[in-house]
Motif scaffolding. Structure first.
Motif, short mmCIF file in Angstrom:
data_model
loop_
_atom_site.label_atom_id
_atom_site.label_comp_id
_atom_site.label_asym_id
_atom_site.label_seq_id
_atom_site.Cartn_x
_atom_site.Cartn_y
_atom_site.Cartn_z
N GLU A 21 40.92 20.84 73.04
CA GLU A 21 41.35 21.05 71.66
C GLU A 21 40.25 21.75 70.84
O GLU A 21 40.54 22.63 70.02
N LYS A 77 40.56 16.39 77.18
CA LYS A 77 41.55 16.77 76.19
C LYS A 77 40.90 17.11 74.85
O LYS A 77 41.29 18.07 74.17
N GLU A 113 40.17 25.40 71.95
CA GLU A 113 41.36 26.10 71.47
C GLU A 113 41.28 26.38 69.97
O GLU A 113 41.91 27.32 69.48
N SER A 114 40.50 25.61 69.24
CA SER A 114 40.36 25.84 67.79
C SER A 114 39.32 26.91 67.46
O SER A 114 39.24 27.36 66.32
#
Length: 117
Positions: A55, A51, A58-59
Motif C-alpha cells: 500500500e 500488505k 502504491e501510494s
C-alpha cells in the motif's frame, strides 16, 4: 525452474522498471518494497506485513529513471574508448569532479550558517 526470492534480494533496475510500467508489486519481496520506499526518500518500514508495504509503494509517485548510459557503450577510464567515460573525456570528467567538490564545500558552509540561527 524459477528461483524462490530470498529475504535479502536486492532491487535491480529491471525490477524497478517493471514496477514503474506495470504497477504490479506482487513479484517484489518485503526487502525490495522497502528499497523502493527508501529510494523515494522515506524511511524503511519495520515489522509490518507485506500488505502495508504494498500500500505504501502504491501510494508513491514512482519516478522514471532517465539513464542515457543504458544506450551507450560505457567503459572505464582505460578500456577501449580512448580515455573517454560515458562520452566524457578525462579533462571534462576532472572538471565535473572539481565542480562537484566546490558545490559540496558550498553546501557544507551553508549548513554551518543555518546551524547558527
Amino acid at each position: 525452474m524459477k528461483k524462490r526470492p530470498s529475504k535479502k534480494d536486492k532491487l535491480w533496475l529491471d525490477d524497478y522498471l517493471h514496477l514503474l510500467h506495470s504497477r504490479q508489486t506482487l513479484h517484489l519481496t518485503i526487502n525490495q518494497l522497502n528499497q523502493v520506499i527508501r529510494i523515494h526518500g522515506f524511511k524503511k518500514i519495520h515489522h509490518a506485513p507485506k500488505k502495508v508495504l504494498v500500500e505504501a509503494v502504491e501510494s508513491l509517485d514512482l519516478v522514471d529513471v532517465p539513464r542515457s548510459t543504458l544506450r551507450d557503450n560505457v567503459s572505464t577510464f582505460g578500456g577501449g574508448t580512448g580515455g573517454r567515460v560515458g562520452g566524457f573525456g578525462r579533462a571534462q570528467m576532472a572538471r565535473v569532479l572539481r565542480n562537484l567538490r566546490r558545490e559540496n564545500q558550498f553546501l557544507r558552509r551553508q549548513e554551518r550558517v543555518v546551524c547558527f540561527f
